[in-house]
Design a protein around this motif. Structure first.
Motif, PDB file in Angstrom:
ATOM      1  N   GLY A   1       0.526  -1.004   0.478  1.00 40.70           N
ATOM      2  CA  GLY A   1      -0.024   0.387  -0.477  1.00 40.70           C
ATOM      3  C   GLY A   1       0.627   1.209  -0.067  1.00 40.70           C
ATOM      4  O   GLY A   1       0.131   2.035   0.467  1.00 40.70           O
ATOM      5  N   ILE A   2       2.198   0.959  -0.892  1.00 35.58           N
ATOM      6  CA  ILE A   2       3.013   2.070  -0.108  1.00 35.58           C
ATOM      7  C   ILE A   2       3.464   3.225  -2.003  1.00 35.58           C
ATOM      8  O   ILE A   2       4.049   1.991  -2.955  1.00 35.58           O
ATOM      9  N   ASP A   3       2.978   3.577  -2.010  1.00 38.86           N
ATOM     10  CA  ASP A   3       3.695   4.544  -3.359  1.00 38.86           C
ATOM     11  C   ASP A   3       5.159   5.574  -3.532  1.00 38.86           C
ATOM     12  O   ASP A   3       4.493   6.191  -2.403  1.00 38.86           O
ATOM     13  N   VAL A   4       5.459   5.643  -4.387  1.00 36.53           N
ATOM     14  CA  VAL A   4       6.709   6.609  -3.544  1.00 36.53           C
ATOM     15  C   VAL A   4       6.393   7.267  -5.633  1.00 36.53           C
ATOM     16  O   VAL A   4       6.393   6.370  -6.543  1.00 36.53           O
ATOM     17  N   THR A   5       5.727   8.472  -5.654  1.00 38.23           N
ATOM     18  CA  THR A   5       5.670   9.077  -7.093  1.00 38.23           C
ATOM     19  C   THR A   5       7.199   9.887  -7.251  1.00 38.23           C
ATOM     20  O   THR A   5       7.531  10.515  -6.750  1.00 38.23           O
ATOM     21  N   GLY A   6       7.398  10.237  -8.518  1.00 39.77           N
ATOM     22  CA  GLY A   6       8.541  11.033  -9.045  1.00 39.77           C
ATOM     23  C   GLY A   6       9.799  10.436  -9.899  1.00 39.77           C
ATOM     24  O   GLY A   6      10.185   8.711  -9.100  1.00 39.77           O
ATOM     25  N   ASN A   7      10.230  10.318 -10.538  1.00 44.84           N
ATOM     26  CA  ASN A   7      11.811  10.333 -11.002  1.00 44.84           C
ATOM     27  C   ASN A   7      13.242  10.884 -11.026  1.00 44.84           C
ATOM     28  O   ASN A   7      13.906  10.895 -11.691  1.00 44.84           O
ATOM     29  N   TYR A   8      13.352  11.522  -9.915  1.00 52.08           N
ATOM     30  CA  TYR A   8      14.974  12.819 -10.176  1.00 52.08           C
ATOM     31  C   TYR A   8      15.347  12.417 -10.279  1.00 52.08           C
ATOM     32  O   TYR A   8      16.190  11.839  -9.630  1.00 52.08           O
ATOM     33  N   PRO A   9      16.562  12.666 -10.490  1.00 47.19           N
ATOM     34  CA  PRO A   9      17.692  12.146 -10.993  1.00 47.19           C
ATOM     35  C   PRO A   9      18.958  11.797  -9.405  1.00 47.19           C
ATOM     36  O   PRO A   9      18.820  12.777  -8.733  1.00 47.19           O
ATOM     37  N   GLY A  10      19.254  11.697  -9.619  1.00 47.92           N
ATOM     38  CA  GLY A  10      20.310  10.881  -8.194  1.00 47.92           C
ATOM     39  C   GLY A  10      20.079  10.309  -7.322  1.00 47.92           C
ATOM     40  O   GLY A  10      20.388  10.067  -6.159  1.00 47.92           O
ATOM     41  N   LYS A  11      19.415   8.751  -6.957  1.00 42.40           N
ATOM     42  CA  LYS A  11      18.837   8.142  -6.233  1.00 42.40           C
ATOM     43  C   LYS A  11      20.005   7.347  -6.297  1.00 42.40           C
ATOM     44  O   LYS A  11      20.597   7.179  -6.836  1.00 42.40           O
ATOM     45  N   ALA A  12      20.219   7.483  -4.527  1.00 43.29           N
ATOM     46  CA  ALA A  12      20.955   6.248  -3.853  1.00 43.29           C
ATOM     47  C   ALA A  12      20.717   4.686  -4.489  1.00 43.29           C
ATOM     48  O   ALA A  12      19.449   4.481  -4.556  1.00 43.29           O
ATOM     49  N   THR A  13      21.582   4.629  -4.785  1.00 42.30           N
ATOM     50  CA  THR A  13      21.746   3.010  -5.511  1.00 42.30           C
ATOM     51  C   THR A  13      22.452   1.833  -4.836  1.00 42.30           C
ATOM     52  O   THR A  13      22.444   0.745  -4.642  1.00 42.30           O
ATOM     53  N   ASN A  14      23.189   1.968  -3.602  1.00 42.03           N
ATOM     54  CA  ASN A  14      24.443   2.062  -2.666  1.00 42.03           C
ATOM     55  C   ASN A  14      24.033   1.977  -1.383  1.00 42.03           C
ATOM     56  O   ASN A  14      23.947   3.258  -1.073  1.00 42.03           O
ATOM     57  N   PRO A  15      24.695   0.916  -0.512  1.00 42.68           N
ATOM     58  CA  PRO A  15      24.718   2.008   0.960  1.00 42.68           C
ATOM     59  C   PRO A  15      26.009   2.555   0.961  1.00 42.68           C
ATOM     60  O   PRO A  15      25.835   3.922   1.331  1.00 42.68           O
ATOM     61  N   GLU A  16      26.360   3.164   0.545  1.00 45.76           N
ATOM     62  CA  GLU A  16      28.021   4.264   0.513  1.00 45.76           C
ATOM     63  C   GLU A  16      27.045   5.615   0.103  1.00 45.76           C
ATOM     64  O   GLU A  16      27.335   6.740   0.662  1.00 45.76           O
ATOM     65  N   GLN A  17      26.363   5.263  -1.177  1.00 45.10           N
ATOM     66  CA  GLN A  17      25.460   6.701  -1.685  1.00 45.10           C
ATOM     67  C   GLN A  17      24.567   7.204  -0.845  1.00 45.10           C
ATOM     68  O   GLN A  17      24.835   8.479  -0.848  1.00 45.10           O
ATOM     69  N   LEU A  18      24.209   6.396  -0.208  1.00 48.73           N
ATOM     70  CA  LEU A  18      22.520   6.044   0.657  1.00 48.73           C
ATOM     71  C   LEU A  18      23.564   7.550   1.930  1.00 48.73           C
ATOM     72  O   LEU A  18      22.971   8.341   2.406  1.00 48.73           O
ATOM     73  N   ARG A  19      24.775   7.099   2.196  1.00 47.10           N
ATOM     74  CA  ARG A  19      25.281   7.487   3.489  1.00 47.10           C
ATOM     75  C   ARG A  19      25.888   8.767   3.052  1.00 47.10           C
ATOM     76  O   ARG A  19      25.796   9.529   3.584  1.00 47.10           O
ATOM     77  N   ALA A  20      26.324   9.122   2.255  1.00 44.30           N
ATOM     78  CA  ALA A  20      26.884  10.515   1.092  1.00 44.30           C
ATOM     79  C   ALA A  20      25.169  11.133   1.474  1.00 44.30           C
ATOM     80  O   ALA A  20      25.850  12.207   2.075  1.00 44.30           O
ATOM     81  N   ASP A  21      24.898  10.281   0.723  1.00 45.06           N
ATOM     82  CA  ASP A  21      23.369  11.652   0.198  1.00 45.06           C
ATOM     83  C   ASP A  21      23.357  11.927   2.216  1.00 45.06           C
ATOM     84  O   ASP A  21      22.594  13.446   2.452  1.00 45.06           O
ATOM     85  N   LEU A  22      22.966  11.204   3.587  1.00 43.07           N
ATOM     86  CA  LEU A  22      22.612  11.080   4.247  1.00 43.07           C
ATOM     87  C   LEU A  22      23.335  12.494   4.720  1.00 43.07           C
ATOM     88  O   LEU A  22      23.243  13.700   5.976  1.00 43.07           O
ATOM     89  N   GLU A  23      24.974  12.084   4.464  1.00 42.90           N
ATOM     90  CA  GLU A  23      26.478  13.319   5.080  1.00 42.90           C
ATOM     91  C   GLU A  23      25.524  14.922   5.285  1.00 42.90           C
ATOM     92  O   GLU A  23      25.654  15.480   5.721  1.00 42.90           O
ATOM     93  N   LYS A  24      25.093  14.752   4.096  1.00 40.19           N
ATOM     94  CA  LYS A  24      25.303  15.400   2.908  1.00 40.19           C
ATOM     95  C   LYS A  24      24.134  16.688   3.757  1.00 40.19           C
ATOM     96  O   LYS A  24      24.239  17.854   4.487  1.00 40.19           O
TER      97      LYS A  24
END
Length: 418
Positions: free
Chosen positions: A56-79
């Motif tokens: 029952g969950i939906d995410v809309t949109g396709n903005y560029p730059g989605k994190a695709t691995n843990p390192e990217q996600l943690r880097a984005d969180l740090e920012k």
């Protein structure tokens, strides 16, 4: 220079009402918001056998730059964290385990699969919270998990939740602050059920079994989260607000209120004082529903201000565990975290700058004229000047200048992921 000058003028206006801006800052610095990791990758997670989003969950949109691995996600969180005042927590779902390419089903996840998250949290002075993931999985494809008629399926999810509590305990032990482990399930029916009681009996039994597992409650805090309806569960949700409120109070668990999980005319802010009368603590997932549980980025609207006010004027900063829960893929994801978290903090600062004791006194005296007049006048007091000074003192960008940093990060990092 203008920040300090504006602040000094604003400070004088608040001080004439007996409001200490310095005390407000001191209180705010100790508030840790639990920032949800799943805004950064659209609730995809990093399972080797990644499943399509469901429940029952939906995410809309396709903005560029989605994190695709843990390192990217943690880097984005740090920012994002570098743009948000204060020291906070990061909230993880079980699907963010790191298994080094090995397929590990959810009933077998262990603390070791989150060791990289703990190492990172230590490096950044952060706490971690946790959630079992009872969606986006073959054993949840019919929309039922802990209340499923099939005992084998129920047992699978019971084991998953027990393992999740152990991971929360691990977070608490390693990071020196308790983790909140919150259970939400999608269980329900699309159309009118012929039996509402039996699924709730099974859910109660499943929860009893989950919480019977020995986990140190000083390291892991258990919470349960309700929902009004979802896609595929429009007519009936097993874990309703009434069910979980009763279960939490009877079993000494935290009742978690998600601001998107109620009827559009219900105000979660109005529930906070009622629940605090009967509970030592409660938890929030702050989101922004637009006509339904759409999880828009949190803005500084009337309801968010009321949530901040209810927490502050009832001396509940230490009693309410504040988390965020939104996911917007139509805008820059780092900006979404920054906007939403800064707004949550703003709502608390706004509340801390009100003469709350005096306003309570006016109500007790029946002086509703003065109460209404002052509550309205304070809406246009120079709150923004105080917020700017707080950001300056906390070493984060003032006003909209943070947006330039996000744009630069997008240009240098996010766009290159395409």
């Amino acid at each position: 220079m203008f920040v300090k000058e504006n602040f000094n003028k604003a400070k004088q206006q608040y001080e004439k009402w007996g409001v200490s801006v310095e005390e407000a800052f001191d209180k705010l610095k100790n508030v840790a918001i639990s920032i949800h990791c799943w805004q950064g990758d659209d609730i995809g997670g990093f399972e080797v056998n990644q499943q399509e989003l469901s429940g029952g969950i939906d995410v809309t949109g396709n903005y560029p730059g989605k994190a695709t691995n843990p390192e990217q996600l943690r880097a984005d969180l740090e920012k994002a964290l570098s743009l948000i005042p204060g020291k906070h927590k990061v909230n993880l779902h079980a699907i963010y385990a790191e298994t080094d390419g090995e397929i590990v089903d959810r009933n077998a996840i262990e603390p070791k699969h989150f060791a990289n998250w703990v190492k990172w949290a230590k490096q950044n002075g952060l706490g971690l919270d946790f959630n079992p993931t009872l969606f986006s999985h073959p054993k949840a494809e019919d929309g039922l998990t802990l209340s499923h008629p099939d005992k084998d399926i129920r047992d699978f999810w019971i084991d998953h939740c027990i393992q999740s509590r152990k991971i929360g305990e691990y977070f608490g032990r390693e990071l020196g602050q308790p983790a909140l482990t919150n259970i939400w399930i999608p269980d329900g029916y699309k159309d009118i059920p012929s039996d509402r009681l039996t699924p709730r009996m099974r859910l109660k039994d499943s929860l009893d079994e989950i919480f019977a597992a020995n986990v140190d409650e000083s390291l892991n805090i258990d919470a349960v989260e309700s929902k009004l309806f979802g896609i595929g569960s429009e007519a009936y949700v097993v874990g309703s607000h009434e069910f979980y409120m009763g279960y939490a109070m009877q079993n000494n668990k935290l009742c978690l209120l998600d601001t998107g999980h109620y009827h559009p005319t219900e105000m979660v802010s109005n529930k906070i004082s009622a629940l605090l009368l009967f509970n030592d603590k409660l938890a929030l997932h702050v989101s922004r529903p637009v006509r339904w549980d759409s999880d828009h980025v949190v803005i500084l609207d009337d309801e968010l201000r009321e949530i901040g006010l209810e927490i502050v004027r009832n001396d509940a900063i230490d009693k309410v565990m504040i988390g965020l829960d939104f996911f917007d893929a139509s805008i820059n994801r780092v900006a979404a975290w920054t906007i939403g978290t800064r707004n949550m903090i703003k709502s608390l600062l706004y509340a801390l700058l009100l003469p709350n004791d005096y306003l309570k006194k006016l109500q007790e005296e029946g002086n509703f004229t003065d109460r209404l007049a002052l509550m309205e006048e304070f809406k246009t007091y120079p709150f923004g000047a105080v917020w700017d000074q707080y950001c300056e003192e906390m070493g984060v960008p003032v006003q909209e200048s943070w947006l330039n940093e996000v744009k630069e990060y997008e240009k240098e990092v996010l766009i290159k992921r395409q």
